[in-house]
Write a protein that holds these residues in place. Structure first.
Motif, short mmCIF file in Angstrom:
data_model
loop_
_atom_site.label_atom_id
_atom_site.label_comp_id
_atom_site.label_asym_id
_atom_site.label_seq_id
_atom_site.Cartn_x
_atom_site.Cartn_y
_atom_site.Cartn_z
N THR A 26 -19.71 19.40 34.02
CA THR A 26 -20.07 19.90 32.70
C THR A 26 -20.37 18.73 31.77
OG1 THR A 26 -17.77 19.96 31.95
CG2 THR A 26 -18.65 21.98 32.94
N VAL A 27 -21.14 19.03 30.73
CA VAL A 27 -21.46 18.02 29.73
C VAL A 27 -21.34 18.67 28.36
CG1 VAL A 27 -23.95 18.52 29.80
CG2 VAL A 27 -23.14 16.30 28.97
N THR A 28 -20.79 17.94 27.39
CA THR A 28 -20.69 18.44 26.02
C THR A 28 -21.97 18.09 25.28
OG1 THR A 28 -18.28 18.20 25.98
CG2 THR A 28 -19.40 18.32 23.86
N GLN A 29 -22.65 19.10 24.78
CA GLN A 29 -23.88 18.91 24.04
C GLN A 29 -23.63 19.15 22.55
OE1 GLN A 29 -26.46 21.80 26.04
NE2 GLN A 29 -27.49 20.13 27.10
N THR A 30 -24.36 18.43 21.73
CA THR A 30 -24.22 18.55 20.27
C THR A 30 -25.58 18.81 19.66
OG1 THR A 30 -22.35 17.01 20.24
CG2 THR A 30 -23.49 17.38 18.16
N ARG A 31 -25.63 19.74 18.74
CA ARG A 31 -26.86 19.97 17.97
C ARG A 31 -26.61 19.50 16.54
NH1 ARG A 31 -30.97 25.11 18.25
NH2 ARG A 31 -32.66 24.13 17.08
N ALA A 32 -27.37 18.51 16.12
CA ALA A 32 -27.14 17.90 14.81
C ALA A 32 -28.45 17.74 14.07
CB ALA A 32 -26.46 16.54 14.97
N ARG A 33 -28.35 17.55 12.76
CA ARG A 33 -29.49 17.21 11.90
C ARG A 33 -29.16 15.89 11.19
NH1 ARG A 33 -32.78 21.77 10.80
NH2 ARG A 33 -31.87 23.69 11.65
N HIS A 34 -30.21 15.20 10.78
CA HIS A 34 -29.95 14.00 9.98
C HIS A 34 -31.09 13.76 9.01
CE1 HIS A 34 -32.29 10.43 11.94
NE2 HIS A 34 -32.92 11.53 12.20
N ILE A 35 -30.76 12.97 7.98
CA ILE A 35 -31.73 12.46 7.02
C ILE A 35 -31.69 10.95 7.15
CG2 ILE A 35 -32.41 12.28 4.60
CD1 ILE A 35 -30.85 14.91 4.11
N GLU A 58 -21.27 7.67 17.71
CA GLU A 58 -19.83 7.63 17.46
C GLU A 58 -19.46 8.44 16.22
OE1 GLU A 58 -18.92 3.50 17.24
OE2 GLU A 58 -19.34 3.16 19.37
N VAL A 59 -20.26 8.34 15.17
CA VAL A 59 -19.99 9.11 13.95
C VAL A 59 -20.26 10.59 14.20
CG1 VAL A 59 -20.74 9.50 11.57
CG2 VAL A 59 -20.44 7.17 12.43
N MET A 60 -21.37 10.91 14.86
CA MET A 60 -21.71 12.30 15.16
C MET A 60 -20.62 12.97 15.97
SD MET A 60 -25.02 13.77 17.25
CE MET A 60 -24.34 13.23 18.84
N ASP A 61 -20.06 12.27 16.95
CA ASP A 61 -19.06 12.87 17.83
C ASP A 61 -17.76 13.19 17.10
OD1 ASP A 61 -20.79 12.76 19.94
OD2 ASP A 61 -19.90 10.97 20.86
N ARG A 62 -17.49 12.50 15.99
CA ARG A 62 -16.25 12.77 15.25
C ARG A 62 -16.37 13.97 14.31
NH1 ARG A 62 -16.07 6.95 14.76
NH2 ARG A 62 -16.87 7.08 12.63
N LEU A 63 -17.59 14.43 14.07
CA LEU A 63 -17.80 15.55 13.15
C LEU A 63 -17.55 16.89 13.83
CD1 LEU A 63 -21.14 14.39 11.45
CD2 LEU A 63 -18.82 14.20 10.51
N GLN A 64 -16.96 17.81 13.08
CA GLN A 64 -16.81 19.19 13.54
C GLN A 64 -18.06 19.97 13.13
OE1 GLN A 64 -14.23 20.22 15.45
NE2 GLN A 64 -13.60 18.07 15.36
N PRO A 65 -18.38 21.07 13.84
CA PRO A 65 -19.54 21.89 13.45
C PRO A 65 -19.45 22.30 11.99
CG PRO A 65 -18.79 22.52 15.63
CD PRO A 65 -17.79 21.55 15.11
N ILE A 108 -25.65 12.69 8.40
CA ILE A 108 -25.64 13.53 9.60
C ILE A 108 -24.87 14.82 9.31
CG2 ILE A 108 -25.04 13.65 12.06
CD1 ILE A 108 -24.76 10.60 12.03
N ARG A 109 -25.36 15.92 9.84
CA ARG A 109 -24.60 17.17 9.85
C ARG A 109 -24.63 17.74 11.26
NH1 ARG A 109 -26.72 22.29 6.67
NH2 ARG A 109 -27.77 22.68 8.67
N VAL A 110 -23.46 18.08 11.79
CA VAL A 110 -23.37 18.74 13.10
C VAL A 110 -23.42 20.24 12.89
CG1 VAL A 110 -21.85 19.22 15.05
CG2 VAL A 110 -22.17 16.86 14.28
N ASP A 111 -24.32 20.92 13.58
CA ASP A 111 -24.45 22.37 13.46
C ASP A 111 -23.68 23.12 14.54
OD1 ASP A 111 -26.03 22.01 11.26
OD2 ASP A 111 -27.94 22.30 12.31
N GLU A 112 -23.80 22.65 15.81
CA GLU A 112 -23.15 23.36 16.92
C GLU A 112 -22.71 22.36 17.98
OE1 GLU A 112 -25.24 27.13 18.27
OE2 GLU A 112 -26.90 26.12 17.20
#
Length: 458
Positions: free
Chosen positions: A309-318, A382-389, A405-409
């Motif tokens: 398995t792999v953990t995937q992240t859906r994020a947005r950034h400016i 590293e910063v993205m991975d610390r964020l909760q959805p 950065i904002r993590v969505d899912e």
């Protein structure tokens, strides 16, 4: 493809070597290796700070006392941060000297092979270290100077570490091969037994056997390993035995590997400790490197899923790019305003990204899609991975500019067949690479002519 996915770092160099203790230090508390770091309120004397002399020659290339001191201070700083006990300082200085001797011999090997580090590669490495500390390259250099370190000496050491990384990668590439049948067997075992779910914490003593050792010498070294095993089984302090007898690098810190999945341990170690209870001793075991004595500290199940398995992240950034028209401070201030607008409901992240982001993802409202580990540069990931959805980051400096950065899912997804085979190939290669690099480094060290001049004075 968004820009932050294009440039890949020097992973082992910048993450594993922890040059100048920068990789895990924030911009606000950045501290480089200096004598004052260790000394606290006790200032070393002028004579102690300035004396320097040759402690060893490696094929006529000198290793100086100041080199030993600088490396020793970094080792002490890094292990103090981790709360790991170290041996007496004089003993540690000798171990550090041996590490420098081995590295110098490997760098000479790289030079003989025609490997070089150009200015572009050096600048990229500097930029990566600076970005991981949320500094611009200019701020990084000013901080180095403020700590009393010579920037040219720092760059020379960084160049040497890149060269080491390249020659080691070359040796692995030449000597480590993973065939398709090995990958098939690994995947079958993964599905049947889930080896990644079992992790071992081991401590290790290696009594090295040189390739040219006579039968009498081998017998003598085996007896030494047997003595270590007997003393450990009798209740002896294994960490002290490792520091006294082990020829492996981890011997300096008590021989402990830390927690590792059994897929990343040699089969010899896994089989020898399979029936042990915590605290049990195995060995001596013979390998190409020499005789091993192992202590099983503990074992644990890290997970229960039989699938890859792999953990995937859906994020947005400016992304705001810095330069003559926009300073880093102004970019941070602007992104802080956007962050406040989103948090207060006065603006939407997607609309702000479309209007202001200078990344290719702007037209999609900053959407980066589903990403997998390793897809983005480390300072971003590293910063993205610390964020909760649903959570937003503070403004983040990377080598590309400043991000919000904002993590969505986030989701765990089973890998497809191609991904599984790539993971299996990487893990098998990692297993083989450890043995290859150990044997190669021992061979390079054995071929080097080393003349010890004086003991280092830490």
């Amino acid at each position: 493809m968004t820009d932050i996915a294009r440039l890949r770092p020097l992973p082992a160099l910048l993450c594993g070597l922890a040059l100048f203790a920068l990789n895990s230090v924030s911009a606000q508390s950045l501290r480089l290796s200096s004598e004052l770091e260790r000394a606290g309120s006790t200032q070393p004397s002028v004579a102690t700070r300035t004396v320097d002399y040759i402690v060893a020659l490696v094929n006529s290339d000198p290793v100086t006392n100041s080199e030993v001191r600088q490396r020793l201070l970094r080792v002490e700083q890094q292990y103090a941060q981790r709360g790991v006990a170290l041996p007496p300082r004089e003993e540690l200085a000798r171990l550090v000297l041996e590490q420098l001797v081995a590295e110098r011999a490997q760098q000479q090997e790289a030079n003989e092979l025609g490997l070089r580090v150009d200015e572009a590669s050096l600048a990229q490495a500097e930029q990566a270290i600076a970005a991981q500390n949320q500094l611009t390259p200019e701020e990084f250099r000013r901080r180095v100077a403020a700590e009393g370190l010579d920037i040219n000496r720092m760059r020379n050491e960084l160049r040497g570490q890149i060269l080491l990384q390249r020659v080691r990668e070359r040796e692995v590439e030449l000597r480590v091969k993973v065939n398709e049948s090995e990958i098939d067997a690994f995947i079958r075992e993964q599905g049947a037994n889930n080896p990644d779910s079992l992790e071992l914490s081991l401590a290790h003593v290696l009594v090295q056997v040189p390739d040219s050792a006579s039968a009498a010498r081998i017998s003598e070294l085996q007896a030494r390993a047997q003595s270590v095993a007997d003393r450990a089984r009798a209740g002896g302090d294994f960490a002290a035995l490792a520091r006294e007898f082990s020829d492996a690098p981890e011997g300096a810190t008590g021989g402990e590997f830390g927690w590792r999945p059994i897929a990343r341990l040699p089969d010899l170690f896994v089989e020898a400790t399979r029936s042990l209870v915590a605290g049990g001793i195995a060995g001596p075991l013979r390998s190409e490197a020499g005789f091993h004595v192992l202590k099983l500290i503990d074992r644990r199940q890290a997970g229960s899923s039989p699938e890859f398995t792999v953990t995937q992240t859906r994020a947005r950034h400016i992304l705001l790019r810095t330069g003559p028209q926009l300073s880093q401070a102004d970019a941070v201030a602007r992104l802080n305003r956007y962050r406040q607008q989103v948090a207060s409901g006065q603006g939407r992240f997607e609309e702000l990204a479309r209007e202001h982001s200078q990344d290719g993802s702007a037209s999609q409202g900053g959407d980066l899609g589903w990403s997998v580990p390793g897809q983005f540069v480390p300072e971003f990931e590293e910063v993205m991975d610390r964020l909760q959805p649903g959570e937003m980051s503070q403004p983040l400096v990377s080598r590309f500019g400043v991000h919000l950065i904002r993590v969505d899912e986030r989701r765990d997804t089973a890998m497809n067949e191609r991904e599984q085979r790539e993971v299996a190939r990487a893990r098998l290669r990692d297993q083989k690479a450890q043995a290859v690099l150990l044997n190669w480094s021992q061979d390079v060290r054995a071929r080097a002519f080393v003349e010890y001049r004086e003991d280092p004075r830490p």
